[in-house]
Design a protein around this motif. Structure first.
Motif, short mmCIF file in Angstrom:
data_model
loop_
_atom_site.label_atom_id
_atom_site.label_comp_id
_atom_site.label_asym_id
_atom_site.label_seq_id
_atom_site.Cartn_x
_atom_site.Cartn_y
_atom_site.Cartn_z
N UNK A 1 -58.67 86.43 -2.50
CA UNK A 1 -59.25 87.78 -2.48
C UNK A 1 -58.26 88.74 -1.83
N UNK A 2 -57.19 89.11 -2.55
CA UNK A 2 -56.14 89.93 -1.94
C UNK A 2 -56.55 91.37 -1.65
N UNK A 3 -57.63 91.83 -2.23
CA UNK A 3 -58.05 93.22 -2.02
C UNK A 3 -58.82 93.42 -0.72
N UNK A 4 -59.14 92.33 -0.03
CA UNK A 4 -59.87 92.44 1.23
C UNK A 4 -59.18 91.61 2.32
N UNK A 5 -57.98 92.01 2.73
CA UNK A 5 -57.25 91.27 3.75
C UNK A 5 -57.93 91.38 5.11
N UNK A 6 -57.68 90.39 5.95
CA UNK A 6 -58.24 90.41 7.29
C UNK A 6 -57.62 91.53 8.12
N UNK A 7 -58.45 92.13 8.98
CA UNK A 7 -57.95 93.19 9.85
C UNK A 7 -56.87 92.66 10.80
N UNK A 8 -56.91 91.39 11.08
CA UNK A 8 -56.00 90.82 12.06
C UNK A 8 -54.96 89.89 11.43
N UNK A 9 -54.77 90.03 10.11
CA UNK A 9 -53.76 89.19 9.46
C UNK A 9 -52.36 89.47 10.00
#
Length: 411
Positions: free
Chosen positions: A282-290
């Motif tokens: 799901x590349x359109x919703x990356x983690x805020x802390x990636x």
């Protein structure tokens, strides 16, 4: 039981070559993905809804086991090689000035080789950056004196961790859900555009894309120069202190490196692999802390790389003999194999060749990497049974020998 009781009996040069062979194989596991997806932050691209569990596991395996684990080993060995090569040249000529001049000649050859590789075969070349880092970091260490190496190591350690912390704090202030969403949309579009060119384009369109990506990769790679410098210097110190060349005398040291590297590296890289898989699905919703994991990946990856090195150097007799017999020949031809991997992947995966990158699923790309390794494992033994060096290494030696001949004439 004493650490010196039943120490592993290894050949210094054979085990170092085996480490180099493992590194060049591990690098392929990571590089193979870029022949399809090009140069973007989504190294593993986008996993479609039809992806199998094997495709997901291929991404997870590469991110956990290989990403930023094997280029640190190669950089470490590059720094070690600097000391070993300049020592040999010093014994031959009797002057450090001649030894260092000829080593700079090696770096010039490596730089030229890297530019040709990056512009004509594969944009992700690391040789260019290694050569540049070598000129900045190694060429000035006259005689590779231990004090000089230690002083340089302190300076580059400060630079490396300052940049690491600075990038993290800057990212912490700039990150926001809306900015991440916009960046993700742009990244996915760029990744898909790169995939279409590399897997379906002709020789001209791929060449143009490659030149742009090579310029971007090389420019951005300069920001990892402090990390490479640190690894170079650790490699140089490992020879000066005998850690690498006499590991049987430093069993306690390597056991501590092994367990510390695994203790820190395994949990970090499990978290990294989990995040990478999630973003590929799901590349359109990356983690805020990636960005937190990405910022510290050079440290987390290097911890596991250090554990790999320690494990190889601590290998007991049977396993060690196997490593020396099979992987040392690969390491002796490391440059030939590195370039050959790029050539094979380009021809097999990209549009101007067989275009398998557009047909095969991700798990098959990784299987192709293992098939290339197997081919190189056997071809190394076959070639070295008939020749003293690999073909590219032979050309390199001729170039260096010309410099030696010129030095002899001056004397």
């Amino acid at each position: 039981m004493s650490d010196m009781q039943n120490p592993p009996q290894i050949s210094r040069s054979a085990r170092i070559d085996a480490l180099r062979g493992i590194a060049v194989f591990g690098i392929l596991l990571v590089n193979v993905w870029s022949f399809i997806w090009g140069f973007e932050s989504l190294r593993y691209g986008v996993l479609p809804a039809t992806s199998s569990i094997f495709d997901v596991l291929a991404v997870a395996f590469t991110a956990f086991f290989a990403e930023q684990k094997f280029y640190p080993i190669f950089a470490f060995l590059f720094g070690a090689g600097f000391v070993l090569v300049t020592r040999s040249l010093k014994q031959q000529f009797g002057r450090w000035s001649d030894a260092e001049r000829l080593y700079r000649r090696r770096l010039k050859w490596l730089l030229g080789c890297g530019v040709v590789h990056g512009t004509a075969i594969w944009f992700g070349d690391i040789l260019t950056v290694y050569a540049i880092a070598g000129f900045f970091v190694l060429a000035g260490l006259t005689g590779a004196r231990l004090r000089s190496v230690r002083n340089a190591l302190r300076v580059w350690s400060i630079i490396f961790f300052a940049l690491l912390l600075g990038n993290f704090l800057l990212g912490l202030q700039m990150v926001s859900p809306s900015a991440l969403q916009e960046q993700a949309i742009n990244t996915v579009a760029a990744v898909e555009a790169g995939r279409v060119v590399y897997t379906k384009g002709n020789l001209l369109s791929i060449g143009i894309q490659r030149l742009g990506d090579y310029a971007s990769v090389t420019t951005q790679s300069l920001f990892i120069l402090p990390h490479i410098a640190l690894l170079f210097l650790l490699g140089a110190m490992s020879v000066r202190l005998g850690w690498l060349t006499q590991p049987a005398r430093h069993i306690t040291f390597w056991r501590r490196v092994q367990w510390t590297g695994f203790a820190l590296g395994i949990p970090f890289n499990l978290a990294w692999a989990t995040m990478v898989v999630a973003e590929a699905i799901d590349p359109l919703h990356p983690s805020l802390y990636s960005f937190l994991l990405y910022a510290w990946l050079p440290v987390g990856g290097t911890c596991l790389a250090a554990a790999y090195v320690a494990t190889i150097l601590l290998a007991k007799e049977t396993a060690g003999q196997w490593l020396d017999n099979w992987l040392a020949p690969v390491g002796k031809m490391a440059l030939t194999h590195y370039l050959m991997q790029s050539l094979l992947c380009s021809i097999l995966l990209q549009g101007f060749g067989f275009g398998l990158g557009a047909i095969w699923p991700p798990a098959a790309w990784l299987a192709l990497a293992f098939a290339i390794m197997l081919l190189q494992l056997f071809s190394s033994r076959w070639w070295l049974a008939r020749h003293a060096q690999g073909p590219v290494e032979t050309l390199w030696r001729r170039y260096i020998n010309k410099g030696i001949t010129d030095a002899d004439k001056r004397d």
